[in-house]
Enzyme design. Sequence first.
Site, PDB file in Angstrom:
ATOM      1  N   GLU A  78       0.836  -1.201   0.000  1.00  0.00           N
ATOM      2  CA  GLU A  78       0.000   0.000   0.000  1.00  0.00           C
ATOM      3  C   GLU A  78       0.869   1.249   0.000  1.00  0.00           C
ATOM      4  O   GLU A  78       1.826   1.350   0.763  1.00  0.00           O
ATOM      5  CB  GLU A  78      -0.910   0.008   1.231  1.00  0.00           C
ATOM      6  N   CYS A 141      -7.470  -2.321   8.432  1.00  0.00           N
ATOM      7  CA  CYS A 141      -6.148  -2.294   7.786  1.00  0.00           C
ATOM      8  C   CYS A 141      -5.659  -0.860   7.624  1.00  0.00           C
ATOM      9  O   CYS A 141      -4.526  -0.535   7.979  1.00  0.00           O
ATOM     10  CB  CYS A 141      -6.216  -2.976   6.421  1.00  0.00           C
ATOM     11  N   HIS A 165      -1.087  -5.847   1.516  1.00  0.00           N
ATOM     12  CA  HIS A 165      -2.268  -6.711   1.426  1.00  0.00           C
ATOM     13  C   HIS A 165      -1.932  -7.961   0.606  1.00  0.00           C
ATOM     14  O   HIS A 165      -1.182  -7.888  -0.376  1.00  0.00           O
ATOM     15  CB  HIS A 165      -3.430  -5.971   0.763  1.00  0.00           C
TER      16      HIS A 165
END
Length: 204
Positions: A78, A141, A165
């Site tokens: 991310e 998350c 992820h």
Amino acid sequence: MKILVTAFDPFGGEKTNPALEAVKALPSTIAGADIVKLEVPTVFGTSLAVVEAAMARELPDAVVSVGQAGGRFGITPERIAINLSDAPLEDNAGKAPVDEAVAAGGPAAYFSTLPVKAMVKALVDAGIPASLSNSAGTFVCNQLMYGVLHRVSRSHPGMLAGFIHVPCIPEQVVNKPNTPSMALADIVRGLTICLEAVRAAKHS
């Protein structure tokens, strides 16, 4: 070097979380870096408190959090976390915040300080499906990623931090037609490659 690697417990009615199973399977040392593994609850607020306590206790050089993203085809580091919790479902404590700030008065967003593009390149070069993600969502998350980076910005200068992820594993999608998955062994190999990139970035 020490890397704190966190992973969530199963959530959303699932019996397993591939992130947790993969982190459990990581070796204790990767490219000379000590790997400290931490299971965290999929609960708003509590997950961050557990990780912050571990950061204070372990004083790692980097914090890499890992979570499941059902529906994604590859491993996705991310790039950004936003200051917003807006739950699409209840967490494991039955909480589902709507339009709440992760940190009141905090910046709108934080960028990962992990070498996210180097991670993706290394994964693809190794034949593992991967891409850079520009949205960690608005569930636990994202809250954990933002919260850890917020803590780092205030209390741990120089510490790297970010989120990765991973897809579902095959046994999770047996009754979910057209839902992508990845073998657990490939997820473990992929995370190992990502952590090698983190170690290289810290010592470059």
